[in-house]
Design a protein around this motif. Structure first.
Motif, PDB file in Angstrom:
ATOM      1  N   ASN A  67      12.927 -68.170  32.052  1.00 33.84           N
ATOM      2  CA  ASN A  67      13.139 -69.487  32.644  1.00 33.84           C
ATOM      3  C   ASN A  67      12.420 -70.500  31.772  1.00 33.84           C
ATOM      4  O   ASN A  67      11.237 -70.359  31.469  1.00 33.84           O
ATOM      5  CB  ASN A  67      12.564 -69.566  34.062  1.00 33.84           C
ATOM      6  CG  ASN A  67      13.373 -68.734  35.039  1.00 33.84           C
ATOM      7  OD1 ASN A  67      14.573 -68.605  34.887  1.00 33.84           O
ATOM      8  ND2 ASN A  67      12.696 -68.196  36.041  1.00 33.84           N
ATOM      9  N   LEU A  68      13.127 -71.519  31.340  1.00 36.68           N
ATOM     10  CA  LEU A  68      12.539 -72.595  30.541  1.00 36.68           C
ATOM     11  C   LEU A  68      12.613 -73.884  31.338  1.00 36.68           C
ATOM     12  O   LEU A  68      13.617 -74.165  31.974  1.00 36.68           O
ATOM     13  CB  LEU A  68      13.290 -72.763  29.214  1.00 36.68           C
ATOM     14  CG  LEU A  68      13.276 -71.563  28.284  1.00 36.68           C
ATOM     15  CD1 LEU A  68      14.183 -71.807  27.108  1.00 36.68           C
ATOM     16  CD2 LEU A  68      11.862 -71.261  27.833  1.00 36.68           C
ATOM     17  N   TYR A  69      11.568 -74.644  31.279  1.00 38.90           N
ATOM     18  CA  TYR A  69      11.541 -75.913  31.984  1.00 38.90           C
ATOM     19  C   TYR A  69      11.354 -77.040  30.977  1.00 38.90           C
ATOM     20  O   TYR A  69      10.641 -76.938  30.023  1.00 38.90           O
ATOM     21  CB  TYR A  69      10.390 -75.935  33.009  1.00 38.90           C
ATOM     22  CG  TYR A  69      10.563 -74.893  34.078  1.00 38.90           C
ATOM     23  CD1 TYR A  69      11.389 -75.133  35.161  1.00 38.90           C
ATOM     24  CD2 TYR A  69       9.914 -73.668  33.987  1.00 38.90           C
ATOM     25  CE1 TYR A  69      11.548 -74.169  36.146  1.00 38.90           C
ATOM     26  CE2 TYR A  69      10.071 -72.708  34.963  1.00 38.90           C
ATOM     27  CZ  TYR A  69      10.893 -72.975  36.048  1.00 38.90           C
ATOM     28  OH  TYR A  69      11.037 -72.025  37.023  1.00 38.90           O
TER      29      TYR A  69
END
Length: 176
Positions: free
Chosen positions: A174-176
């Motif tokens: 997951n990249l934010y």
């Protein structure tokens, strides 16, 4: 990979970075206490089986006493009808027959209780065997040991985590 039951971790058979295949034994909890309890439960099964044999013999004895009491009552009934004995002696024989009949029912109840004790002891053996089996932690999938979270000698609670295993074919980020 977590323990189902609380206990002391006996051994961890893998290190971080190890590749493991599904079904491989990864760690074990100490099961000496449960094994001793299982041995005791097995002894209870044997004792309950011996008790069943004794209570079945008691039933046979009580049935024999009942048959004798019924025969004597029949004889006294005949003697009473012919006027050769008193009503009191006939009543005593009827009472002996009734007592013997009650003793048969009590002995049969003891047989049922002995059978129930066998079932209970066998259930205890099965429960402890299940706990012992669940104390061995196996790999649920082919993967890699990412983290070793507990060391031998540590006491874990129910659900205590031992290892973190990852599936290399199912990774995401997951990249934010």
């Amino acid at each position: 990979i977590a323990s189902k039951y609380p206990g002391r971790l006996a051994e961890v058979l893998v290190d971080e970075g190890d590749k493991v295949s599904q079904g491989r034994l990864l760690a074990r909890l100490d099961t000496r206490t449960q094994e001793a309890e299982r041995d005791q439960a097995r002894a209870e099964v044997l004792r309950a089986q011996e008790n069943l044999g004794a209570t079945q013999a008691t039933v046979e004895l009580r049935l024999s006493e009942l048959r004798l009491a019924q025969q004597e009552l029949g004889r006294y009934s005949e003697l009473f009808q012919r006027g050769h004995t008193s009503r009191q002696l006939l009543d005593q024989q009827q009472n002996r027959r009734d007592t013997a009949n009650a003793a048969v029912h009590a002995a049969e109840a003891q047989v049922l209780a002995a059978r129930a004790a066998i079932v209970a002891a066998e259930a205890k053996v099965a429960e402890l065997t299940s706990i012992i089996d669940d104390s061995s932690l196996y790999a649920p999938l082919n993967g890699v040991v990412q983290f070793r979270l507990a060391e031998p000698g540590e006491v874990l609670g129910a659900g205590g985590r031992v290892l973190l295993l990852i599936d290399p074919s199912n990774q995401y980020m997951n990249l934010y």
